[in-house]
Design an enzyme around this catalytic site. Structure first.
Site, mmCIF file in Angstrom:
data_model
loop_
_atom_site.group_PDB
_atom_site.id
_atom_site.type_symbol
_atom_site.label_atom_id
_atom_site.label_comp_id
_atom_site.label_asym_id
_atom_site.label_seq_id
_atom_site.Cartn_x
_atom_site.Cartn_y
_atom_site.Cartn_z
ATOM 1 N N LYS A 152 -6.641 12.047 13.902
ATOM 2 C CA LYS A 152 -6.906 12.195 15.334
ATOM 3 C C LYS A 152 -5.681 12.793 15.988
ATOM 4 C CE LYS A 152 -9.243 11.357 19.088
ATOM 5 N NZ LYS A 152 -9.304 12.832 19.275
ATOM 6 N N ASN A 203 -2.272 19.426 32.698
ATOM 7 C CA ASN A 203 -3.041 18.176 32.713
ATOM 8 C C ASN A 203 -2.148 16.951 32.883
ATOM 9 O OD1 ASN A 203 -3.885 15.848 30.636
ATOM 10 N ND2 ASN A 203 -5.664 16.552 31.778
ATOM 11 N N GLN A 249 2.192 11.824 15.992
ATOM 12 C CA GLN A 249 0.864 11.294 16.312
ATOM 13 C C GLN A 249 0.508 10.067 15.458
ATOM 14 O OE1 GLN A 249 -0.989 13.530 18.618
ATOM 15 N NE2 GLN A 249 -2.118 11.663 19.021
ATOM 16 N N THR A 277 -3.344 10.511 30.023
ATOM 17 C CA THR A 277 -1.952 10.649 29.566
ATOM 18 C C THR A 277 -0.991 10.429 30.734
ATOM 19 O OG1 THR A 277 -2.746 12.235 27.940
ATOM 20 C CG2 THR A 277 -0.380 12.130 28.268
ATOM 21 N N LYS A 327 2.174 7.127 17.124
ATOM 22 C CA LYS A 327 1.587 6.931 18.446
ATOM 23 C C LYS A 327 0.209 6.270 18.337
ATOM 24 C CE LYS A 327 1.797 10.600 20.905
ATOM 25 N NZ LYS A 327 1.623 11.846 21.666
ATOM 26 N N SER A 364 -8.944 8.733 24.240
ATOM 27 C CA SER A 364 -9.735 9.478 23.255
ATOM 28 C C SER A 364 -10.388 8.498 22.276
ATOM 29 C CB SER A 364 -8.860 10.448 22.474
ATOM 30 O OG SER A 364 -8.705 11.663 23.170
ATOM 31 N N LYS A 410 -2.982 17.011 13.891
ATOM 32 C CA LYS A 410 -2.705 17.947 14.989
ATOM 33 C C LYS A 410 -3.099 19.342 14.512
ATOM 34 C CE LYS A 410 -0.957 18.002 19.180
ATOM 35 N NZ LYS A 410 -0.893 16.961 20.223
ATOM 36 N N GLY A 428 -7.655 17.896 23.062
ATOM 37 C CA GLY A 428 -6.895 18.966 23.710
ATOM 38 C C GLY A 428 -5.388 18.741 23.606
ATOM 39 N N ASP A 429 -4.639 19.752 23.980
ATOM 40 C CA ASP A 429 -3.176 19.688 24.127
ATOM 41 C C ASP A 429 -2.826 20.910 24.972
ATOM 42 O OD1 ASP A 429 -0.652 18.221 23.001
ATOM 43 O OD2 ASP A 429 -0.158 20.310 22.715
HETATM 44 P P1 NDP Z 1 -1.228 22.015 29.749
HETATM 45 O O1 NDP Z 1 -1.509 23.246 28.974
HETATM 46 O O2 NDP Z 1 -2.270 21.461 30.629
HETATM 47 O O3 NDP Z 1 0.097 22.220 30.633
HETATM 48 C C1 NDP Z 1 1.307 22.544 30.043
HETATM 49 C C2 NDP Z 1 2.343 22.723 31.125
HETATM 50 O O4 NDP Z 1 3.629 22.846 30.525
HETATM 51 C C3 NDP Z 1 2.140 23.980 31.941
HETATM 52 O O5 NDP Z 1 2.637 23.785 33.217
HETATM 53 C C4 NDP Z 1 2.982 24.993 31.164
HETATM 54 O O6 NDP Z 1 3.399 26.109 31.935
HETATM 55 C C5 NDP Z 1 4.171 24.154 30.765
HETATM 56 N N1 NDP Z 1 4.745 24.695 29.524
HETATM 57 C C6 NDP Z 1 4.116 24.889 28.333
HETATM 58 N N2 NDP Z 1 4.955 25.430 27.441
HETATM 59 C C7 NDP Z 1 6.140 25.565 28.083
HETATM 60 C C8 NDP Z 1 7.404 26.054 27.693
HETATM 61 N N3 NDP Z 1 7.619 26.516 26.456
HETATM 62 N N4 NDP Z 1 8.406 26.020 28.619
HETATM 63 C C9 NDP Z 1 8.184 25.558 29.882
HETATM 64 N N5 NDP Z 1 7.008 25.091 30.305
HETATM 65 C C10 NDP Z 1 6.011 25.092 29.417
HETATM 66 O O7 NDP Z 1 -0.758 20.936 28.655
HETATM 67 P P2 NDP Z 1 -0.709 19.345 28.774
HETATM 68 O O8 NDP Z 1 -0.378 18.941 30.163
HETATM 69 O O9 NDP Z 1 -1.907 18.819 28.123
HETATM 70 O O10 NDP Z 1 0.514 19.005 27.793
HETATM 71 C C11 NDP Z 1 1.865 18.880 28.253
HETATM 72 C C12 NDP Z 1 2.679 18.088 27.253
HETATM 73 O O11 NDP Z 1 2.090 16.791 27.097
HETATM 74 C C13 NDP Z 1 2.747 18.675 25.831
HETATM 75 O O12 NDP Z 1 4.000 18.351 25.268
HETATM 76 C C14 NDP Z 1 1.659 17.905 25.093
HETATM 77 O O13 NDP Z 1 1.870 17.882 23.697
HETATM 78 C C15 NDP Z 1 1.827 16.535 25.722
HETATM 79 N N6 NDP Z 1 0.695 15.630 25.596
HETATM 80 C C16 NDP Z 1 -0.539 15.983 26.091
HETATM 81 C C17 NDP Z 1 -1.582 15.093 25.997
HETATM 82 C C18 NDP Z 1 -2.913 15.374 26.611
HETATM 83 O O14 NDP Z 1 -3.734 14.444 26.663
HETATM 84 N N7 NDP Z 1 -3.180 16.559 27.127
HETATM 85 C C19 NDP Z 1 -1.441 13.808 25.310
HETATM 86 C C20 NDP Z 1 -0.089 13.502 24.916
HETATM 87 C C21 NDP Z 1 0.917 14.409 25.042
HETATM 88 P P3 NDP Z 1 2.703 27.535 31.728
HETATM 89 O O15 NDP Z 1 1.348 27.399 32.365
HETATM 90 O O16 NDP Z 1 3.593 28.502 32.398
HETATM 91 O O17 NDP Z 1 2.620 27.755 30.236
#
Ligand code: NDP
Length: 446
Positions: free
Chosen positions: A90, A240, A111, A209, A114, A378, A126, A165-166
């Site tokens: 997962k 997100n 993961q 999250t 976690k 999830s 992943k 998603g991620d």
């Molecule tokens: P989204 O795609 O919804 O948002 C990602 C955000 O981070 C955007 O604002 C993006 O900006 C920015 N970003 C991505 N890559 C970079 C980078 N290299 N440098 C600077 N900013 C960056 O993703 P999520 O919100 O889902 O995920 C964010 C983090 O949370 C990740 O580390 C993910 O692994 C983690 N996470 C997510 C979960 C989930 O349920 N979604 C669960 C647990 C952890 P831009 O639009 O400009 O790319």
């Protein structure tokens, strides 16, 4: 460095060359685990740490698709099936141009711990692709997702491997992939989580999250007799996780000063209230625009190419991506009075930054504990799919809250050091490890 860790890491580096993020994640875990394993030699003889750092299976595949101009494009798809000792694999799918094998292995490795911490029966995995959804039309994203799932569907299933998603994979992408899975396999199952509410999704999954991270932060503050009410917070990212972190921080009476994306950050000293957050959600989720537009719209400062760690705050919530907080950023946070860092993103703090947090004894919630709320809900979505019975918002939120409190308790149990300081990183690593390790021992050498 502990010579035992150094020796272990030397082997990991030889076996997994050119994967710095994977090395970083394994090293951080082994620094906590190797001393613990020495005290519990049954894990040592069974080589549990060596086995846990080796994926059970890696699938790499070609993803060809056609863009709107009629040209053929080729991306690479991955799924890392890391560990299935306590349940089906997962973990999320990431679509981002930086995706490579090492990054996905680090994420899959994290993961495993976690998912174990949530207490739900989920193994770790992943996946993703180097596909960049940014600037692509809906039709292009759909064609890519369909091609990606045409191959991935051979390897996943509700009792085998359940992706979510991620970064770059939200409700739209999950929808296209679910549609293609259903079409090819001719079955309506809970094979993906983060589904739309009309077709098997769970209430509170989008929020989980971010909400979970704030619940975790509140628990950490309680250990010092404090709360989030009246505190100032900096949040990075605007996707997100960041969006729902801001929503819950507002609900609990904190003031959020920043949001960012990969191009820069906005600083709003008056606070990003619910109305401004609604603007961000429309900007990012529907118009798919840049955070700089927030600054233009609300007349606040925009800092191009920078991250928000120099802004004075009580608490920081890194919610964008790995290694976004470096040692000098951590020093700036501390200098400005920050007392808490709770990670929405996975591994956003570099080893140097973590060193600073621990030395300064601030409240530091590592991602594998603090952001586990997403995968926890999830897991609850999988339960509801199996029962074919949806739960109410309140029911899911209450369960999420309880899970985050329990994860916090586990960290306190395994992470409290002499003198009473809670080292949450140690607590999360050992707390997550024990259940997986015991299950692996029980299942023999597999
Ligand atoms: P989204 O795609 O919804 O948002 C990602 C955000 O981070 C955007 O604002 C993006 O900006 C920015 N970003 C991505 N890559 C970079 C980078 N290299 N440098 C600077 N900013 C960056 O993703 P999520 O919100 O889902 O995920 C964010 C983090 O949370 C990740 O580390 C993910 O692994 C983690 N996470 C997510 C979960 C989930 O349920 N979604 C669960 C647990 C952890 P831009 O639009 O400009 O790319």
């Amino acid at each position: 460095m502990d010579p035992r860790v150094e020796q272990f890491m030397a082997k990991i580096k030889v076996k997994n060359p050119a994967e710095p993020e994977f090395h970083q994640a394994v090293m951080e875990v082994s620094e906590s685990l190797i001393p613990f394993i020495e005290e519990n030699p049954r894990y040592k003889f069974a080589k549990i740490l060596e086995r846990i750092a080796e994926p059970e299976r890696i699938i790499i595949f070609r993803v060809p698709w056609m863009n709107d101009k009629g040209e053929v494009e080729v991306n690479r798809g991955f799924r890392i099936e890391m560990n299935s000792a306590i349940g089906p694999y997962k973990g999320g799918l990431r679509f981002h141009p930086t995706v490579n094998l090492g990054i996905l292995k680090f994420l899959a490795f994290e993961q495993v711990f976690k998912n174990s911490l949530t207490t739900l029966p989920m193994g770790g995995g992943k996946g993703g692709s180097d596909f960049d959804p940014k600037g692509k039309s809906d039709n292009e994203v759909m064609r890519f997702c369909q091609s990606f799932m045409t191959e991935l569907c051979k390897h996943i299933g509700p009792n085998t491997d359940v992706p979510a998603g991620d970064i770059g994979v939200g409700g739209r992408e999950i929808g296209y992939m679910f549609g293609q899975y259903k079409r090819i396999r001719n079955e309506f199952t809970g094979v993906l989580t983060g589904k739309g509410i009309e077709w098997g999704g769970s209430l509170i999954r989008p929020e989980a999250t971010g909400y979970g991270n704030v619940y975790f932060a509140e628990e950490m503050l309680k250990t010092r007799g404090e709360s989030l009410k009246g505190k100032t917070a900096v949040v990075s990212g605007s996707g997100n996780v960041a969006q729902f972190t801001v929503q819950k921080l507002n609900q609990l009476g904190a003031k959020v000063l920043t949001l960012s994306d990969s191009a820069g950050f906005v600083y709003d000293p008056a606070g990003i209230d619910d109305e401004k957050l609604a603007y961000v959600m429309e900007l990012k989720n529907i118009r798919r625009g840049r955070i700089s537009e927030y600054a233009e719209n609300f007349g606040v400062e925009y800092f191009e190419g920078q991250r928000p760690w120099n802004i004075k705050c009580d608490a920081a919530f890194p919610s964008a991506t790995e290694n976004e907080v470096q040692k000098e950023d951590a020093l700036a946070l501390i200098k400005n009075g920050c007392k808490l860092v709770s990670e929405g993103a996975n591994m956003p703090s570099s080893p140097g930054a973590i060193e600073v947090y621990l030395r300064e004894r601030i409240l530091y919630g590592p991602g594998k504990a603090a952001n586990a709320g997403g995968v926890a809900v999830s897991g609850l979505e999988m339960t509801q799919n199996s029962m074919r019975l949806p739960w109410s918002r309140e029911e899911v939120d209450t369960r999420l809250h309880t899970i985050m409190q329990n994860i916090h308790q586990t960290c306190v149990k395994y992470g409290t050091e002499n003198g009473g300081y809670v080292n949450y990183i140690k607590g999360a690593n050992i707390g997550g490890f024990v259940k997986v390790a015991d299950a692996m021992m029980a299942q023999g050498i597999v």
